[in-house]
Write an enzyme that holds these catalytic residues in place. Structure first.
Site, PDB file in Angstrom:
ATOM      1  N   TRP A  31      18.824  -9.222  -0.309  1.00 56.08           N
ATOM      2  CA  TRP A  31      17.533 -10.317   0.281  1.00 56.08           C
ATOM      3  C   TRP A  31      17.776 -11.471  -0.399  1.00 56.08           C
ATOM      4  O   TRP A  31      17.403 -12.656   0.409  1.00 56.08           O
ATOM      5  CB  TRP A  31      16.371  -9.572  -0.137  1.00 56.08           C
ATOM      6  CG  TRP A  31      16.066  -8.423   0.810  1.00 56.08           C
ATOM      7  CD1 TRP A  31      16.035  -7.216   0.670  1.00 56.08           C
ATOM      8  CD2 TRP A  31      15.963  -8.659   2.393  1.00 56.08           C
ATOM      9  NE1 TRP A  31      15.908  -6.530   1.719  1.00 56.08           N
ATOM     10  CE2 TRP A  31      15.714  -7.251   2.811  1.00 56.08           C
ATOM     11  CE3 TRP A  31      15.656  -9.442   3.317  1.00 56.08           C
ATOM     12  CZ2 TRP A  31      15.266  -7.156   4.129  1.00 56.08           C
ATOM     13  CZ3 TRP A  31      15.575  -9.377   4.554  1.00 56.08           C
ATOM     14  CH2 TRP A  31      15.227  -7.958   4.861  1.00 56.08           C
TER      15      TRP A  31
ATOM     16  N   ASP B 106      10.599 -14.206  -4.204  1.00 50.97           N
ATOM     17  CA  ASP B 106      10.206 -13.283  -3.173  1.00 50.97           C
ATOM     18  C   ASP B 106      10.092 -12.078  -3.807  1.00 50.97           C
ATOM     19  O   ASP B 106      10.860 -11.135  -4.426  1.00 50.97           O
ATOM     20  CB  ASP B 106      11.389 -13.133  -2.517  1.00 50.97           C
ATOM     21  CG  ASP B 106      11.167 -12.003  -1.306  1.00 50.97           C
ATOM     22  OD1 ASP B 106       9.999 -11.371  -1.196  1.00 50.97           O
ATOM     23  OD2 ASP B 106      12.349 -11.746  -0.417  1.00 50.97           O
TER      24      ASP B 106
ATOM     25  N   LYS C  57       4.488  -2.991   1.624  1.00 56.50           N
ATOM     26  CA  LYS C  57       5.351  -2.408   0.558  1.00 56.50           C
ATOM     27  C   LYS C  57       4.042  -2.067  -0.557  1.00 56.50           C
ATOM     28  O   LYS C  57       3.874  -0.811  -0.855  1.00 56.50           O
ATOM     29  CB  LYS C  57       6.243  -3.166  -0.338  1.00 56.50           C
ATOM     30  CG  LYS C  57       7.383  -3.336   0.917  1.00 56.50           C
ATOM     31  CD  LYS C  57       8.545  -3.988   0.259  1.00 56.50           C
ATOM     32  CE  LYS C  57       9.663  -4.664   1.004  1.00 56.50           C
ATOM     33  NZ  LYS C  57      10.272  -3.304   1.903  1.00 56.50           N
TER      34      LYS C  57
END
Length: 363
Positions: free
Chosen positions: A104, A174, A198
């Site tokens: 990511w 992030d 999440k």
């Protein structure tokens, strides 16, 4: 399979707390005296604004939000922020630093290169066992507008053991897979963002926390709805916000607070992760974790079978026992169990027990 004994280990969208599902059923999907459910009332009205305010206040309490920070509830996901961060934070700068810690982080880097020169912050070596970038002071060029990190990599199963010191360069993160999973020193960051699916609720919402002094850096061409400053001024309602996701996020924040807050979440997540890593490390090599022990994610447990031919039989047998969504990301293969806040210890115990049984039968 009884839903009470079936476990969803997906990396996202992930499991919601049972109490949140019950409260949503009883409170969000029923009509009131005005003929509207909570989800049908205008976002400009008092009822939704009260919900928005309550969610923001509860989140601020959980995070122990320092003075001078603002909270935004934005439509979209974290990938949208890969572009919006440079659009909103570069100001007059031409460069930003990014740390490569895995999949990511690399996606964020690729998007940022469309807007600025990317300076490489300390990253991981890429060789097994995988490890996060080093902590301690990072020597970054003073002209970098910010330094971006991904403190928990869901694909790689890797987490920063400690935050770096980026000096005067604002730290941006992030935090999609780790926000609200443990206490966090928010004052270390200039900005952090997290998709909701999440630990915060359902897909379609991104929570963003930004230091107020950074709000003046946006490029003039940033569209109004994508401007952090404009959204702060409009209380996250410059355009229609994702009302269902905000309602659910508020319920999740309440559940976390009622469950003991972030300290309790962190302790529970460490116990769950320890259960699975013990099953991996104690298997005599039948299972293997590719991440160095001190850098293993407490919420995304990545592991492999010594015999890759057993992956499909493992997944099929696991599903028959009510253990679902354990396939690793397509980029790295193998297996992965995500243990976000809503996964109880019973789920980790069930998976660890199955792993031991599978190793006995197929080892």
């Amino acid at each position: 399979m009884n839903p009470a004994t079936a476990w969803n280990f997906a990396a996202g969208p992930a499991r919601l707390p049972d109490a949140v599902l019950e409260r949503a059923r009883d409170g969000l999907f029923v009509r009131g005296a005005d003929g509207a459910s909570a989800l049908e009332r205008p976002f400009t009205g008092d009822a939704f604004r009260a919900t928005l305010h309550s969610a923001r206040e509860r989140l601020a309490q959980l995070l122990e939000l320092p003075a001078g920070y603002r909270v935004l509830f934005l439509a979209g996901g974290a990938m949208q922020q890969f572009a919006l961060v440079p659009m909103n934070l570069l100001g007059g700068a031409q460069r930003a630093a990014y740390a490569d810690s895995g999949y990511w982080a690399q996606r964020a880097i690729a998007e940022a290169r469309r807007y600025c020169e990317v300076v490489a912050a300390p990253g991981f070596a890429g060789a097994a066992p995988l490890a996060a970038p080093p902590a301690g002071p990072w020597d970054l060029p003073a002209d970098c507008a910010y330094c971006h990190i991904t403190p928990n990599e869901t694909v790689d199963g890797l987490a920063y053991p400690a935050l770096p010191d980026t000096g005067e360069v604002p730290l941006v993160a992030d935090a999609t897979s780790c926000l609200l999973t443990a206490p966090l020193d928010l004052a270390r960051f200039g900005l952090l963002y997290a998709s909701a699916q999440k630990n915060l609720g359902v897909a379609g919402l991104c929570v963003l926390v930004v230091r107020a002094d950074l709000l003046e850096r946006a490029a003039p061409a940033v569209p109004a709805a994508l401007s952090y400053r404009r959204q702060v001024e409009a209380d996250s309602c410059l355009n229609t916000p994702p009302t269902l996701a905000i309602h659910l996020a508020g319920l999740v924040f309440d559940w976390i607070a009622e469950s003991g807050g972030l300290a309790a979440m962190g302790a529970a997540n460490r116990r769950k992760a320890a259960t699975l890593y013990a099953a991996i490390d104690g298997s005599g090599g039948f299972y293997r974790a590719p991440v160095a022990a001190a850098h293993r994610s407490p919420v995304n447990v990545r592991f492999q079978l010594a015999d890759e031919a057993l992956v499909e039989p493992f997944l099929a047998a696991a599903a028959s026992r009510g253990l679902h969504n354990l396939r690793g990301h397509r980029q790295v293969g193998g297996l992965r169990a995500s243990l976000y806040n809503a996964m109880p210890q019973a789920g980790a115990d069930a998976l660890a027990g199955f792993m031991a049984d599978f190793a006995r039968r197929r080892g």
